[in-house]
Design an enzyme around this catalytic site. Structure first.
Site, PDB file in Angstrom:
ATOM      1  N   SER A 189      -5.789  -6.997  -3.067  1.00  0.00           N
ATOM      2  CA  SER A 189      -5.982  -5.561  -2.878  1.00  0.00           C
ATOM      3  C   SER A 189      -5.040  -5.091  -1.783  1.00  0.00           C
ATOM      4  O   SER A 189      -4.614  -5.877  -0.925  1.00  0.00           O
ATOM      5  CB  SER A 189      -7.430  -5.273  -2.477  1.00  0.00           C
ATOM      6  OG  SER A 189      -7.584  -3.942  -2.035  1.00  0.00           O
ATOM      7  N   TYR A 202     -14.878  -7.337   2.631  1.00  0.00           N
ATOM      8  CA  TYR A 202     -14.046  -7.288   1.424  1.00  0.00           C
ATOM      9  C   TYR A 202     -12.567  -7.431   1.781  1.00  0.00           C
ATOM     10  O   TYR A 202     -11.841  -8.215   1.158  1.00  0.00           O
ATOM     11  CB  TYR A 202     -14.306  -5.967   0.712  1.00  0.00           C
ATOM     12  CG  TYR A 202     -13.466  -5.729  -0.522  1.00  0.00           C
ATOM     13  CD1 TYR A 202     -13.814  -6.297  -1.745  1.00  0.00           C
ATOM     14  CD2 TYR A 202     -12.336  -4.899  -0.476  1.00  0.00           C
ATOM     15  CE1 TYR A 202     -13.051  -6.062  -2.880  1.00  0.00           C
ATOM     16  CE2 TYR A 202     -11.575  -4.660  -1.602  1.00  0.00           C
ATOM     17  CZ  TYR A 202     -11.934  -5.243  -2.810  1.00  0.00           C
ATOM     18  OH  TYR A 202     -11.178  -5.002  -3.927  1.00  0.00           O
TER      19      TYR A 202
END
Length: 296
Positions: A189, A202
């Protein structure tokens, strides 16, 4: 809306951005979204780039994983998708798209935090297809918090076990069984490079995925298997309304130079490229699909 993924268009207006959604359960379900993501059902046109290949995709029931499953099938690959038992309805729709493309589609519910389940996924793929050419580690877990004091240890552990440990388990089980020319594609990401404080756990896992993949790439190529990473920016998937405050969902993607969130269909061609022979000299790379936000 595009007639297919090759039609030239203005990327600023090709897809509408996301809209605020009612809150879902913690686990996101695509079937319950008011504005469903575009995973390429009406637009993706295959050209045989993965003919004869077999792929295992985690989180293949919805979002990016579903778009990748559809694209792989239309490119000629058989697909096994993993998903949580609660996501059976989404998995059925994803498999329907795979089978409509004329390929073998299989789903296997379970929890990829468990090493035994990850090993079983690899065995199932080998049993069903006779070979395993592509592994896509895509499933992920995230929750948003105001600060580290609000982040429970149990959730920190769950995030790492879903996003990092499962990748490790699957790569360890699959790599010895994959033939030369195979490919492992891990989903990181932009959070690995531009972390948001509210997504502390995350973001940390996505940074770990990048480093893990670069190290594994040098090891796996000794077997003729390439390892690469896709790093998405904001993408409209069930994960967003299920785990993100509504005010952030409403602004999702607006800070990108393109000015909107991505649709899963826009990510799938990158996975196809990395799975195909066309990327034979691409190894240990991170390909950003971020709407113009730079990766370092």
């Amino acid at each position: 809306m595009a007639t297919d993924q090759t039609t030239q268009q203005d990327p600023r207006t090709q897809f509408k951005g996301s809209a605020p959604e009612p809150e879902q359960e913690e686990i996101g379900h695509e079937s319950r979204m008011a504005r469903k993501p575009d995973y390429g059902l009406e637009t993706y046109r295959g050209s045989g780039r993965l003919t004869g290949k077999a792929a295992l995709i985690t989180g293949g029931d919805s979002g990016i994983g579903r778009a990748v499953a559809l694209a792989f099938a239309r490119e000629g690959a058989d697909v096994l998708i993993s998903h949580l038992p609660e996501e059976e309805e989404d998995a059925r729709e994803a498999l329907g798209a795979v089978r409509e493309a004329g390929r073998k589609g299989i789903s296997m519910p379970g929890d990829i935090r468990e090493q035994e389940h990850c090993q079983a996924l690899v065995r199932r793929a080998l049993d069903e297809f006779g070979h395993l050419d592509v592994l896509v580690n895509n499933a992920a877990y995230q929750m948003s918090h105001e600060g580290i004091e609000d982040l429970p240890e149990e959730e920190f552990d769950r995030t790492f076990r879903t996003n990092v440990y499962a990748m490790y388990y699957l790569c360890k089980a699959a790599l010895p069984k994959m033939p030369p020319g195979g490919a492992i594609i891990n989903t990181a990401s932009i959070q690995a490079y531009q972390p948001t404080p509210s997504l502390l756990a995350y973001a940390a896992t996505k940074g770990a995925i990048v480093t893990f993949s670069k190290a594994l790439a040098e090891d796996a190529i000794k077997r003729g298997v390439r390892v690469n990473v896709v790093a998405p920016g904001p993408v409209w998937t069930p994960l967003m309304p299920a785990t993100t405050p509504p005010e952030q969902v409403a602004r999702h993607g607006s800070s990108t130079p393109i000015g909107r969130t991505a649709q899963p269909a826009e990510l799938a061609p990158v996975y196809v490229f990395l799975a195909s022979q066309e990327s034979s000299y691409v190894l240990g790379e991170v390909i950003g699909v971020t709407g113009g936000k730079p990766l370092p």
